[in-house]
Design an enzyme around this catalytic site. Structure first.
Site, PDB file in Angstrom:
ATOM      1  CG  PHE A 131      -3.567   5.836  -0.066  1.00 22.34           C
ATOM      2  CD1 PHE A 131      -4.874   6.241   0.134  1.00 22.34           C
ATOM      3  CD2 PHE A 131      -3.228   4.510   0.163  1.00 22.34           C
ATOM      4  CE1 PHE A 131      -5.832   5.337   0.569  1.00 22.34           C
ATOM      5  CE2 PHE A 131      -4.182   3.599   0.598  1.00 22.34           C
ATOM      6  CZ  PHE A 131      -5.489   4.006   0.800  1.00 22.34           C
TER       7      PHE A 131
ATOM      8  CG  MET B 258      -1.715   1.213   1.386  1.00 23.00           C
ATOM      9  SD  MET B 258      -2.979   1.260   2.677  1.00 23.00           S
ATOM     10  CE  MET B 258      -2.725  -0.104   3.698  1.00 23.00           C
ATOM     11  N   PRO B 259       1.329   1.686  -1.170  1.00 26.64           N
ATOM     12  CG  PRO B 259       2.278   1.609  -3.278  1.00 26.64           C
ATOM     13  CD  PRO B 259       1.168   1.050  -2.464  1.00 26.64           C
ATOM     14  CE1 TYR B 260      -0.067   9.822   2.451  1.00 32.80           C
ATOM     15  CE2 TYR B 260       2.282   9.993   2.933  1.00 32.80           C
ATOM     16  CZ  TYR B 260       1.022  10.555   2.892  1.00 32.80           C
ATOM     17  OH  TYR B 260       0.849  11.856   3.288  1.00 32.80           O
TER      18      TYR B 260
ATOM     19  CE  LYS C  76       4.869  -1.926  -3.760  1.00 31.03           C
ATOM     20  NZ  LYS C  76       4.831  -2.907  -2.688  1.00 31.03           N
TER      21      LYS C  76
END
Length: 71
Positions: free
Chosen positions: A41, A1-3, A35
């Protein structure tokens, strides 16, 4: 879950420009790191010019000096 947090100076970036940044960063993370875009996000923070500094100077003064410097 990249931010991903993108910080830019507040200089009237349009909603379309911000949408392009969000789309581009999301696609890059999908392409390079595989991803899932649904869990990626991207947040864009606009920072007032007087709150951003480069090389010990407020960004507007830094830019003035850069544009006045001989090339």
């Amino acid at each position: 879950m990249p931010y991903v947090n993108i910080k830019i100076t507040r200089e009237n970036a349009t909603a379309d420009q911000k949408a392009a940044l969000i789309k581009g960063v999301t696609e890059l993370l999908q392409t390079v790191l595989n991803k899932n875009p649904a869990t990626t996000f991207v947040v864009i923070d606009e920072v007032a010019m007087e709150d951003w500094g480069i090389g010990g100077l407020p960004v507007d003064e830094y830019r003035r000096r850069q544009s006045a410097a001989p090339r």
